[in-house]
Design a protein around this motif. Sequence first.
Motif, mmCIF file in Angstrom:
data_model
loop_
_atom_site.group_PDB
_atom_site.id
_atom_site.type_symbol
_atom_site.label_atom_id
_atom_site.label_comp_id
_atom_site.label_asym_id
_atom_site.label_seq_id
_atom_site.Cartn_x
_atom_site.Cartn_y
_atom_site.Cartn_z
ATOM 1 N N GLN A 1 0.953 -5.260 19.067
ATOM 2 C CA GLN A 1 2.130 -4.422 19.205
ATOM 3 C C GLN A 1 2.420 -3.771 17.857
ATOM 4 O O GLN A 1 1.990 -4.251 16.796
ATOM 5 N N THR A 2 3.178 -2.687 17.875
ATOM 6 C CA THR A 2 3.446 -1.937 16.641
ATOM 7 C C THR A 2 4.201 -2.757 15.601
ATOM 8 O O THR A 2 4.121 -2.464 14.412
ATOM 9 N N ASN A 3 4.898 -3.813 16.026
ATOM 10 C CA ASN A 3 5.651 -4.650 15.089
ATOM 11 C C ASN A 3 4.854 -5.889 14.639
ATOM 12 O O ASN A 3 5.411 -6.802 14.037
ATOM 13 N N SER A 4 3.577 -5.945 14.911
ATOM 14 C CA SER A 4 2.767 -7.108 14.549
ATOM 15 C C SER A 4 2.597 -7.216 13.029
ATOM 16 O O SER A 4 2.273 -6.231 12.360
ATOM 17 N N PRO A 5 2.789 -8.422 12.486
ATOM 18 C CA PRO A 5 2.576 -8.618 11.048
ATOM 19 C C PRO A 5 1.095 -8.530 10.672
ATOM 20 O O PRO A 5 0.758 -8.443 9.493
ATOM 21 N N CYS A 6 0.207 -8.524 11.659
ATOM 22 C CA CYS A 6 -1.237 -8.444 11.375
ATOM 23 C C CYS A 6 -1.700 -7.020 11.066
ATOM 24 O O CYS A 6 -2.771 -6.838 10.480
ATOM 25 N N ILE A 7 -0.906 -6.028 11.448
ATOM 26 C CA ILE A 7 -1.291 -4.644 11.182
ATOM 27 C C ILE A 7 -1.294 -4.409 9.678
ATOM 28 O O ILE A 7 -0.317 -4.696 8.986
ATOM 29 N N ASN A 8 -2.402 -3.931 9.159
ATOM 30 C CA ASN A 8 -2.617 -3.654 7.728
ATOM 31 C C ASN A 8 -2.494 -4.890 6.855
ATOM 32 O O ASN A 8 -2.241 -4.782 5.655
ATOM 33 N N ALA A 9 -2.676 -6.083 7.424
ATOM 34 C CA ALA A 9 -2.612 -7.320 6.642
ATOM 35 C C ALA A 9 -3.993 -7.773 6.183
ATOM 36 O O ALA A 9 -4.108 -8.718 5.429
ATOM 37 N N GLY A 10 -5.045 -7.117 6.649
ATOM 38 C CA GLY A 10 -6.409 -7.485 6.281
ATOM 39 C C GLY A 10 -6.830 -6.849 4.972
ATOM 40 O O GLY A 10 -6.052 -6.188 4.291
ATOM 41 N N ASN A 11 -8.080 -7.049 4.625
ATOM 42 C CA ASN A 11 -8.655 -6.485 3.418
ATOM 43 C C ASN A 11 -9.780 -5.535 3.833
ATOM 44 O O ASN A 11 -10.724 -5.944 4.509
ATOM 45 N N ASN A 12 -9.688 -4.274 3.440
ATOM 46 C CA ASN A 12 -10.654 -3.265 3.877
ATOM 47 C C ASN A 12 -12.083 -3.548 3.434
ATOM 48 O O ASN A 12 -13.026 -3.037 4.038
ATOM 49 N N THR A 13 -12.285 -4.380 2.425
ATOM 50 C CA THR A 13 -13.659 -4.672 2.002
ATOM 51 C C THR A 13 -14.405 -5.492 3.055
ATOM 52 O O THR A 13 -15.631 -5.540 3.033
ATOM 53 N N TYR A 14 -13.681 -6.109 3.986
ATOM 54 C CA TYR A 14 -14.313 -6.881 5.056
ATOM 55 C C TYR A 14 -14.516 -6.069 6.339
ATOM 56 O O TYR A 14 -15.034 -6.589 7.318
ATOM 57 N N VAL A 15 -14.130 -4.824 6.359
ATOM 58 C CA VAL A 15 -14.269 -3.983 7.547
ATOM 59 C C VAL A 15 -15.713 -3.501 7.645
ATOM 60 O O VAL A 15 -16.282 -3.008 6.669
ATOM 61 N N THR A 16 -16.306 -3.640 8.846
ATOM 62 C CA THR A 16 -17.706 -3.258 9.039
ATOM 63 C C THR A 16 -17.871 -1.972 9.839
ATOM 64 O O THR A 16 -18.947 -1.399 9.849
ATOM 65 N N SER A 17 -16.825 -1.531 10.538
ATOM 66 C CA SER A 17 -16.886 -0.276 11.284
ATOM 67 C C SER A 17 -15.481 0.290 11.408
ATOM 68 O O SER A 17 -14.504 -0.413 11.181
ATOM 69 N N SER A 18 -15.390 1.547 11.780
ATOM 70 C CA SER A 18 -14.086 2.197 11.822
ATOM 71 C C SER A 18 -13.272 1.841 13.052
ATOM 72 O O SER A 18 -12.104 2.192 13.128
ATOM 73 N N THR A 19 -13.865 1.169 14.056
ATOM 74 C CA THR A 19 -13.091 0.809 15.247
ATOM 75 C C THR A 19 -12.968 -0.693 15.338
ATOM 76 O O THR A 19 -13.838 -1.417 14.884
#
Length: 181
Positions: free
Chosen positions: A163-181
């Motif tokens: 949901q838009t109010n999730s604390p998980c949104i933008n809580a990760g680290n982009n260096t661990y992202v493997t794809s754009s989706t």
Amino acid sequence: NGCIVSNNSAGFGGGVCLGVANNSLISSNRASLYGGGACSNTLNNCILTANNGGKFGGGAYQSTLNNCTLVNNTASDYGGGAYGGNLGNCTIVSNSVYSSGGGAYSAVLNNCIVYYNRSPKNSNIYSGNLNYCCTTPLPTGGWGNITNEPVFVNLAGGDFHLQTNSPCINAGNNTYVTSST
């Protein structure tokens, strides 16, 4: 790629073993020893659901999982969702085990949500290394982890979008992202 692997059984790796799967559904497989859905694989953008891993790793055993969802998998001893391996950008929800580590056991997790799993002890995670993950209780090692509930769109209905109010949104680290989706 794009396969449905369902209703298989083996001693280990009931669904897939020693391979690579992309954009696949791995469901309702069974292993008598370990890795109900997958054993020693690389899985990308896959869903592992309703697999039984025998003793260890209901969903996956010693595998690399990227952008995967592990839901409703079981094992008797350790790691209802995953045992060992490396998991990045995964959602690990509603898995169970009869001993320890309902979500994951002794795994490396980066940018993952490990919540609402079941076990007599350590319901979400036991051991391992977590970075920028959402789980409870807060792991003793790793960086950037949070314990807030992830706020899924519909947990009971199986919609694990945030949901838009999730604390998980933008809580990760982009260096661990493997794809754009």
